[in-house]
Design a protein around this motif. Structure first.
Motif, PDB file in Angstrom:
ATOM      1  N   ASP A  35       0.841  -1.192   0.000  1.00 47.19           N
ATOM      2  CA  ASP A  35       0.000   0.000   0.000  1.00 47.19           C
ATOM      3  C   ASP A  35       0.880   1.247   0.000  1.00 47.19           C
ATOM      4  O   ASP A  35       2.043   1.209   0.403  1.00 47.19           O
ATOM      5  CB  ASP A  35      -0.888   0.025   1.254  1.00 47.19           C
ATOM      6  N   ALA A  36       0.299   2.365  -0.429  1.00 50.61           N
ATOM      7  CA  ALA A  36       0.992   3.653  -0.356  1.00 50.61           C
ATOM      8  C   ALA A  36       1.126   4.033   1.117  1.00 50.61           C
ATOM      9  O   ALA A  36       0.457   3.477   1.983  1.00 50.61           O
ATOM     10  CB  ALA A  36       0.200   4.713  -1.116  1.00 50.61           C
ATOM     11  N   GLY A  37       2.016   4.965   1.402  1.00 47.65           N
ATOM     12  CA  GLY A  37       2.164   5.459   2.766  1.00 47.65           C
ATOM     13  C   GLY A  37       3.160   4.656   3.579  1.00 47.65           C
ATOM     14  O   GLY A  37       4.228   4.281   3.096  1.00 47.65           O
ATOM     15  N   ALA A  38       2.775   4.358   4.830  1.00 47.75           N
ATOM     16  CA  ALA A  38       3.702   3.740   5.782  1.00 47.75           C
ATOM     17  C   ALA A  38       4.224   2.390   5.310  1.00 47.75           C
ATOM     18  O   ALA A  38       5.408   2.096   5.456  1.00 47.75           O
ATOM     19  CB  ALA A  38       3.045   3.600   7.146  1.00 47.75           C
ATOM     20  N   ALA A  39       3.369   1.550   4.738  1.00 47.19           N
ATOM     21  CA  ALA A  39       3.818   0.217   4.297  1.00 47.19           C
ATOM     22  C   ALA A  39       4.904   0.349   3.231  1.00 47.19           C
ATOM     23  O   ALA A  39       5.939  -0.318   3.303  1.00 47.19           O
ATOM     24  CB  ALA A  39       2.640  -0.593   3.762  1.00 47.19           C
ATOM     25  N   ARG A  40       4.696   1.218   2.263  1.00 45.95           N
ATOM     26  CA  ARG A  40       5.687   1.432   1.201  1.00 45.95           C
ATOM     27  C   ARG A  40       6.998   1.948   1.797  1.00 45.95           C
ATOM     28  O   ARG A  40       8.082   1.450   1.484  1.00 45.95           O
ATOM     29  CB  ARG A  40       5.132   2.432   0.192  1.00 45.95           C
ATOM     30  N   GLU A  41       6.906   2.938   2.667  1.00 46.22           N
ATOM     31  CA  GLU A  41       8.108   3.526   3.271  1.00 46.22           C
ATOM     32  C   GLU A  41       8.848   2.513   4.144  1.00 46.22           C
ATOM     33  O   GLU A  41      10.067   2.404   4.079  1.00 46.22           O
ATOM     34  CB  GLU A  41       7.713   4.751   4.103  1.00 46.22           C
ATOM     35  N   ASN A  42       8.104   1.761   4.953  1.00 44.81           N
ATOM     36  CA  ASN A  42       8.737   0.809   5.872  1.00 44.81           C
ATOM     37  C   ASN A  42       9.414  -0.336   5.131  1.00 44.81           C
ATOM     38  O   ASN A  42      10.534  -0.728   5.477  1.00 44.81           O
ATOM     39  CB  ASN A  42       7.707   0.257   6.860  1.00 44.81           C
TER      40      ASN A  42
END
Length: 194
Positions: A35-42
């Motif tokens: 998913d976009a957001g935290a999941a992508r960044e993490n």
């Protein structure tokens, strides 16, 4: 190329799923859908910290992260050399000072994430409201029991259990006292307080 769908997963599941996919991957390339957001960044940060180059493509629903599992560079950060036992001291049933619901979710995710780490603490000491985590009704009894089965000593303060009328409801680990807790903390190579 093997594709792993990590979309619609709550933290820390996308990173944990990515870690497991890397460990099991015999393929040269791996595609992770996030998913976009935290999941992508993490997930991206997790991969980059382990030396992987990440090629990212935006999708209608989230992102595709492609990595070549055979082309990992040495990790950019190395874990510090540890000496002595690590003790985690928990003094609350939640993590942080924000909203109660968020704090309890963060604590649950922290305990579950410990199961995925290569280095485990030798002991976890539960004081004050943290004893609620080791007693009947806690959402983390099962992961704490798994940690105990892996050799982590789970210790709950007897005075605290008595104060909250929870001694008979202890579900994981054993009862300790302040002397033994202080002794364990003073003998530890490192103490992590939550």
């Amino acid at each position: 190329m093997k594709t792993i769908d990590c979309r619609n997963m709550a933290c820390p599941a996308p990173v944990v799923t990515t870690k497991k996919a890397l460990e099991e991957s015999g393929a040269e390339k791996l595609e992770l859908l996030v998913d976009a957001g935290a999941a992508r960044e993490n997930v991206t940060r997790f991969l980059q910290n382990r030396g992987y180059q990440v090629a990212e493509t935006e999708l209608e629903q989230g992102f595709a992260l492609r990595i070549d599992t055979t082309a990992a560079a040495p990790p950019r950060t190395q874990a510090a050399h540890k000496s002595g036992e690590t003790v985690i001291l928990l003094t609350s049933d939640r993590l942080g000072d924000g909203p109660e619901e968020l704090g309890k979710l963060l604590m649950k995710n922290f305990v579950i994430t410990l199961l995925e780490l290569p280095d485990l603490p030798s002991r976890m000491i539960f004081l004050n409201t943290a004893v609620h985590l080791t007693t009947e009704g806690s959402e983390v009894v099962e992961p704490l029991q798994k940690l105990a089965n892996m050799g982590v000593e789970v210790l709950s303060c007897g005075l605290c259990l008595d104060f909250f009328h929870k001694k008979e409801k202890l579900k994981v680990g054993s009862v300790t006292n302040m002397y033994n807790s202080a002794e364990a903390l003073m003998a530890a190579g490192s103490v992590i307080k939550l």
